[in-house]
Scaffold this active site. Structure first.
Site, PDB file in Angstrom:
ATOM      1  CG  ASP A 191      -0.382   0.123   2.550  1.00  0.00           C
ATOM      2  OD1 ASP A 191       0.914  -0.691   2.909  1.00  0.00           O
ATOM      3  OD2 ASP A 191      -0.840   0.876   3.434  1.00  0.00           O
ATOM      4  CD  GLU A 222       4.154   1.079   7.118  1.00  0.00           C
ATOM      5  OE1 GLU A 222       4.934   1.107   8.136  1.00  0.00           O
ATOM      6  OE2 GLU A 222       4.098   1.718   6.310  1.00  0.00           O
TER       7      GLU A 222
END
Ligand SMILES: [Zn+2]
Length: 397
Positions: free
Chosen positions: A75, A140
């Site tokens: 991500d 994250e």
């Protein structure tokens, strides 16, 4: 195997718009890279009330030990002002020897290089004498609730055990080879509220100003220093990040005042010992600094933030030596072993196995025009490949 080219791997990953919490095709792209190398790939979706569902990936090559884990995230943070980018944030355009794109250094680049390094290792040496796994989250940069923590729990519950982990976050401040992270400071936040008595500024004897109290208490939090640092860590440091009274009238003494603080602490403290020290300081300052002569001690309450980050330091010499030796062998530079900077997902992994962090140069992470030097991708791939060889060599000793 095309996976041996980190540049091609990274271009594929950058073109997947995987802004947290969207998978954006990035995990599917990684799966397509790992399967031809022989990895058993599993996709794990994690859910929790009040947070978006998150897709994660776990892939393992081999069934025996020793077992090396590579951890990271696909991500990325939002692009910001897209018009301000010189090249599109999901274009993977190359200009003047640099590839542009959100996630180029944080940290699709690290994943692209590690996949290439594994492919090269297999091409030269066959399958590793042990196992290599990828533990990759899509959460994250977001709340980090449905990411690494749950993926680790899921994998451990089905019997996965690891001997060491490398996190591929960007760790180098200026040049590839500057810095390996071997630990991280802890982080703890809280909000202190002082309760006074509201009143007229011209009649202070009828009121208690909480502003006087919050100033004394925050001063006591900031001084004296908590410690002088250690060989491995900077001194612990507390910053008061805001003081809020929300008073719009100049002639009113307000009823309460709040302050928030954040402390980054080293391994001379635990979360519990630090909380005890902070409360002792507040109690002392509260008793010493009445709001007005003759008044009782300052009354306060404190609310701790949920989920503080615990401090850790990795002391696994075989792991550190394999990585720092690989960096030096490829770049000719001896990396600093550091515990500086913010927290990372390594703080969760350290509960399962020793963990170190090394990746690209972090200068443009989260910025407009995030980009990576094409040459750095090749160098990092060589470092990772050398690290893999050395670690399995050491681990077999
Ligand atoms: Zn990152």
């Amino acid at each position: 195997m095309t996976v041996i080219d980190p540049l091609a791997n990274l271009a594929t990953l950058i073109r997947c718009p995987s802004v947290t919490p969207s998978e954006g095709g990035a995990l599917s792209a990684l799966e397509a890279m790992l399967k031809p190398l022989g990895f058993a790939v599993e996709r794990v979706t994690a859910a929790e009330d009040g947070t978006p569902d998150i897709e994660n990936l776990y892939a393992r090559l081999g069934t025996d030990g020793p077992h090396l884990m590579f951890a990271g995230h696909t991500d990325v943070v939002p692009v910001g002002d897209e018009a301000a980018w010189t090249h599109g944030p999901f274009s993977a355009d190359i200009a003047d020897g640099e590839m542009y794109g959100r996630g180029a250094v944080d940290m699709k680049g690290g994943i692209a290089c590690f996949a290439a390094a594994v492919a090269r290792h297999i091409e030269k040496n066959g399958k590793p004498q042990g196992s290599i796994s990828f533990l990759i989250t899509g959460d994250e940069e977001g709340p980090a609730i449905n990411g690494t923590v749950k993926l680790l729990e899921w994998a451990a519950a089905k019997g996965e055990r690891w001997d060491a982990c490398l996190v591929g976050e960007p760790t180098n401040p200026d040049k590839l080879g500057d810095m390996i992270k071997i630990g991280r400071r802890g982080s703890l936040s809280g909000t202190v509220t002082v309760h006074g008595v509201q009143g007229h500024a011209a009649y202070p004897h009828l009121a208690d100003s909480p502003v006087r109290g919050i100033l004394s208490l925050t001063q006591a939090l900031m001084d004296p220093p908590f410690d002088a640092g250690t060989d491995d860590f900077q001194p612990s440091n507390l910053e008061v990040t805001t003081i809020d009274v929300a008073n719009t009238a100049v002639n009113v003494i307000p009823a309460k005042a709040s302050a928030r603080f954040n402390i980054r602490f080293n391994d001379t403290w635990s979360v519990d010992s630090l909380k005890a020290e902070i409360i002792a300081r507040l109690d002392r300052a509260g008793a010493d600094s009445v709001l007005r002569p003759g008044r009782p001690p300052v009354k306060y309450d404190i609310v701790w933030s949920e989920r503080p980050s615990h401090v850790f330091l990795t002391r696994n010499n075989a792991l550190i030596a394999s990585l720092s030796g690989a960096v030096e062998a490829v770049t000719g530079r001896e990396p600093t072993l550091s515990t500086t900077g913010g927290t990372s997902d390594a703080r969760f992994i350290k509960d399962y196995c020793p963990v170190v962090e090394f990746g690209l140069v972090g200068q443009t992470m989260h910025m407009v025009d995030e980009r990576v030097a094409v040459a750095d991708l090749e160098t990092l791939t060589q470092i990772y490949e050398t690290f893999i060889s050395r670690w399995f060599g050491h681990a077999a000793d």
